[in-house]
Design a protein around this motif. Sequence first.
Motif, mmCIF file in Angstrom:
data_model
loop_
_atom_site.group_PDB
_atom_site.id
_atom_site.type_symbol
_atom_site.label_atom_id
_atom_site.label_comp_id
_atom_site.label_asym_id
_atom_site.label_seq_id
_atom_site.Cartn_x
_atom_site.Cartn_y
_atom_site.Cartn_z
ATOM 1 N N VAL A 100 0.814 -1.223 0.000
ATOM 2 C CA VAL A 100 0.000 0.000 0.000
ATOM 3 C C VAL A 100 0.845 1.270 0.000
ATOM 4 O O VAL A 100 0.361 2.332 -0.384
ATOM 5 N N ASP A 101 2.098 1.172 0.407
ATOM 6 C CA ASP A 101 2.972 2.347 0.467
ATOM 7 C C ASP A 101 3.944 2.408 -0.716
ATOM 8 O O ASP A 101 4.853 3.225 -0.742
ATOM 9 N N GLU A 102 3.727 1.560 -1.710
ATOM 10 C CA GLU A 102 4.605 1.512 -2.872
ATOM 11 C C GLU A 102 4.031 2.345 -4.022
ATOM 12 O O GLU A 102 2.849 2.696 -4.023
ATOM 13 N N SER A 103 4.870 2.649 -4.984
ATOM 14 C CA SER A 103 4.440 3.321 -6.211
ATOM 15 C C SER A 103 4.262 2.263 -7.288
ATOM 16 O O SER A 103 4.997 1.275 -7.326
ATOM 17 N N HIS A 104 3.296 2.487 -8.163
ATOM 18 C CA HIS A 104 3.080 1.506 -9.232
ATOM 19 C C HIS A 104 4.017 1.791 -10.401
ATOM 20 O O HIS A 104 4.432 2.914 -10.627
ATOM 21 N N ASP A 105 4.321 0.740 -11.135
ATOM 22 C CA ASP A 105 5.127 0.810 -12.352
ATOM 23 C C ASP A 105 4.305 1.543 -13.413
ATOM 24 O O ASP A 105 3.125 1.237 -13.622
ATOM 25 N N GLN A 106 4.903 2.507 -14.073
ATOM 26 C CA GLN A 106 4.188 3.302 -15.077
ATOM 27 C C GLN A 106 3.672 2.449 -16.238
ATOM 28 O O GLN A 106 2.727 2.829 -16.911
ATOM 29 N N LEU A 107 4.276 1.302 -16.471
ATOM 30 C CA LEU A 107 3.843 0.415 -17.559
ATOM 31 C C LEU A 107 2.808 -0.619 -17.099
ATOM 32 O O LEU A 107 2.357 -1.446 -17.896
ATOM 33 N N PHE A 108 2.438 -0.550 -15.826
ATOM 34 C CA PHE A 108 1.547 -1.556 -15.264
ATOM 35 C C PHE A 108 0.215 -1.663 -16.002
ATOM 36 O O PHE A 108 -0.255 -2.760 -16.294
ATOM 37 N N LEU A 109 -0.421 -0.549 -16.294
ATOM 38 C CA LEU A 109 -1.736 -0.613 -16.938
ATOM 39 C C LEU A 109 -1.652 -1.276 -18.312
ATOM 40 O O LEU A 109 -2.572 -1.981 -18.723
ATOM 41 N N ARG A 110 -0.535 -1.092 -18.985
ATOM 42 C CA ARG A 110 -0.334 -1.769 -20.272
ATOM 43 C C ARG A 110 -0.206 -3.276 -20.046
ATOM 44 O O ARG A 110 -0.788 -4.074 -20.795
ATOM 45 N N THR A 111 0.519 -3.672 -19.028
ATOM 46 C CA THR A 111 0.660 -5.094 -18.693
ATOM 47 C C THR A 111 -0.697 -5.690 -18.342
ATOM 48 O O THR A 111 -1.033 -6.795 -18.780
ATOM 49 N N LEU A 112 -1.482 -4.974 -17.560
ATOM 50 C CA LEU A 112 -2.813 -5.438 -17.183
ATOM 51 C C LEU A 112 -3.699 -5.587 -18.424
ATOM 52 O O LEU A 112 -4.389 -6.592 -18.590
ATOM 53 N N GLU A 113 -3.646 -4.608 -19.302
ATOM 54 C CA GLU A 113 -4.421 -4.665 -20.540
ATOM 55 C C GLU A 113 -4.032 -5.899 -21.368
ATOM 56 O O GLU A 113 -4.890 -6.617 -21.873
ATOM 57 N N GLN A 114 -2.740 -6.153 -21.502
ATOM 58 C CA GLN A 114 -2.275 -7.305 -22.268
ATOM 59 C C GLN A 114 -2.753 -8.616 -21.649
ATOM 60 O O GLN A 114 -3.112 -9.553 -22.356
ATOM 61 N N THR A 115 -2.777 -8.674 -20.324
ATOM 62 C CA THR A 115 -3.239 -9.872 -19.627
ATOM 63 C C THR A 115 -4.723 -10.095 -19.888
ATOM 64 O O THR A 115 -5.159 -11.227 -20.152
ATOM 65 N N ILE A 116 -5.499 -9.035 -19.861
ATOM 66 C CA ILE A 116 -6.948 -9.136 -20.126
ATOM 67 C C ILE A 116 -7.191 -9.546 -21.578
ATOM 68 O O ILE A 116 -8.024 -10.418 -21.849
ATOM 69 N N LEU A 117 -6.468 -8.956 -22.505
ATOM 70 C CA LEU A 117 -6.623 -9.311 -23.919
ATOM 71 C C LEU A 117 -6.249 -10.774 -24.177
ATOM 72 O O LEU A 117 -6.904 -11.450 -24.968
ATOM 73 N N ALA A 118 -5.222 -11.250 -23.498
ATOM 74 C CA ALA A 118 -4.834 -12.660 -23.638
ATOM 75 C C ALA A 118 -5.939 -13.578 -23.131
ATOM 76 O O ALA A 118 -6.206 -14.629 -23.726
#
Length: 159
Positions: free
Chosen positions: A136-154
């Motif tokens: 909860v105290d970490e920053s997210h990777d700026q490319l994360f949403l792209r990774t999530l999108e690719q996972t959903i598309l797969a």
Amino acid sequence: MLWTRLSQHKGRVSSGGGNHRGSIFRLIVGTAILNRDNIDHPTWGQGNNAPKTIRAEEIPLERQVSNVLGAMQFLCLSVPDAPGPNSLRGHIERNAIALLSNFGREPLDPPSTGWLGRHCDRERICRSGLWNSNHVDESHDQLFLRTLEQTILAMEREQ
């Protein structure tokens, strides 16, 4: 395996009960209910197991926890790799939590004023707005949403 773990959190449909000693999520939600309702329940969260008499006394609260958890919605993603800190599923978990957390920052989307987690005795849950303490105290990777999108598309391609 997923449904077994989810049922440990949600509880038993037949009785409405559950086992907060087998699910940290149940323990935390039950503690928040006790705090919200200003109820003292001295056996709640004590030990890894309990005699049948104590478990019987805890059934009403276990049912309340089951009702709260049973009303929650969730989304399952198919991530075909082994669990672990360097796995894709670990990457998605860490970054989703980091992205959604309000911990240590101005909330973009704060939880409602009636969110049960506001009564939790764990600061990281109260301040993050999430039923989670890790990441909860970490920053997210700026490319994360792209990774999530690719996972959903797969997943969509698999269907």
